[in-house]
Design an enzyme around this catalytic site. Structure first.
Site, PDB file in Angstrom:
ATOM      1  N   ASP A  53       0.739  -1.241  -0.017  1.00  0.00           N
ATOM      2  CA  ASP A  53      -0.008  -0.064  -0.013  1.00  0.00           C
ATOM      3  C   ASP A  53       1.031   1.220  -0.130  1.00  0.00           C
ATOM      4  O   ASP A  53       1.961   1.460   0.619  1.00  0.00           O
ATOM      5  CB  ASP A  53      -0.809  -0.010   1.412  1.00  0.00           C
ATOM      6  N   ASN A  88     -11.048  -2.708  -4.759  1.00  0.00           N
ATOM      7  CA  ASN A  88     -10.358  -1.847  -5.594  1.00  0.00           C
ATOM      8  C   ASN A  88     -10.963  -1.739  -7.126  1.00  0.00           C
ATOM      9  O   ASN A  88     -10.540  -0.849  -7.866  1.00  0.00           O
ATOM     10  CB  ASN A  88      -8.830  -2.335  -5.858  1.00  0.00           C
TER      11      ASN A  88
END
Ligand code: IPE
Ligand code: IPE
Ligand code: MG
Length: 248
Positions: A28, A76
């Site tokens: 991330d 996502n």
């Protein structure tokens, strides 16, 4: 290869004789990395893909058996279509390259997630990379792609419910091992260490079942800046923990 030493000496020094078998990483911080540089988010994903190459190779070098990375979650898909396309295209590039370099890397590539919604081209690449790398057994990279921990558990529940409805299973005999065996990770030991860079302190739906007794390591470093040194810090921190698994 790193410099091998028997016992940890400083805070960040790794004991190379007691490494975790399985490391999982939530990759991330790509978007913020790009933003800091005034670049489009996709440039952050490209940089993150480079970091993945470096860290995957390094994990194999130091003898980590399993590396599981969160590349794209079931959530996502909410991102702008151009960003999703860019991530998928980077994955395609990586797999094409991995297929060409297979003999040099010797890493078994596995996927956790529902690949059925990917483009036929990307799905075919995933299958080719998986099939061609099956012969390597020393190191395995699990790429979580269209992966969600809740989705994974839901699918396992459905499979077991189907078996019960068909009279093949007795619901009262279903064990934790039966559930584990229905997950994408079937046969893979649970992660010992889960690393999340970028400063977020949450799981974001990653390996919910498998992480019951994993050790977490959080760092503010953004994934594209994650380095071997940062991995050493994570390993050194992991090695200072006392894993009790509920015992004393
Ligand atoms: C992780 O980086 C990559 C994916 C989720 C695909 P992000 O894109 O989430 O980066 P931030 O969190 O916005 O910085
Ligand atoms: C988790 O990161 C998913 C991946 C790294 C692939 P996100 O950036 O999607 O997670 P949130 O939205 O910050 O929880
Ligand atoms: Mg993020």
């Amino acid at each position: 290869m790193p410099f091998f030493r028997k016992s940890p000496k400083t805070n960040d020094e790794v004991d190379w004789s007691s490494l975790p078998r399985h490391i999982a990483i939530i990759m991330d911080g790509n978007g913020r990395w790009a933003k800091q540089r005034g670049l489009p988010r996709t440039a952050g994903h490209a940089a993150g893909a480079e970091t993945f190459r470096t860290i995957a190779t390094y994990c194999k070098e130091i003898g980590i058996e399993y590396l599981t990375v969160y590349a794209f979650s079931t959530e996502n898909w909410k991102r702008p279509p151009e960003e999703v396309r860019a991530i998928m295209s980077l994955l395609g590039n990586y797999l094409t390259e991995a297929l060409a370099d297979m003999e040099r890397n010797q890493i078994r590539i596995n996927f956790f997630g529902d690949l059925s919604t990917l483009t036929p081209e990307l799905r075919a690449l995933c299958e080719r990379a998986h099939n061609a790398s099956m012969r390597y057994s020393k190191a395995q990279a699990n790429i979580c792609l269209n992966y969600g921990g809740r989705d994974e558990i839901t699918r396992a529940v459905r499979a077991l419910a189907r078996a019960c409805a068909a009279g093949e299973r007795d619901p009262d005999t279903i064990t934790e091992a039966d559930i584990s065996a229905q997950l994408y990770s079937a046969g893979v030991p649970d992660p010992d260490l889960i690393i999340r860079p970028s400063g977020e302190i949450r799981t974001s739906n990653f390996l919910l079942w498998q992480s019951a007794y994993s050790e977490y390591y959080f760092t503010d470093v953004l994934w594209p800046d994650f380095s071997k040194e940062e991995l050493h810090r994570a390993l050194a921190s992991y090695q200072k923990r006392s894993r009790r698994f509920g015992g004393v």
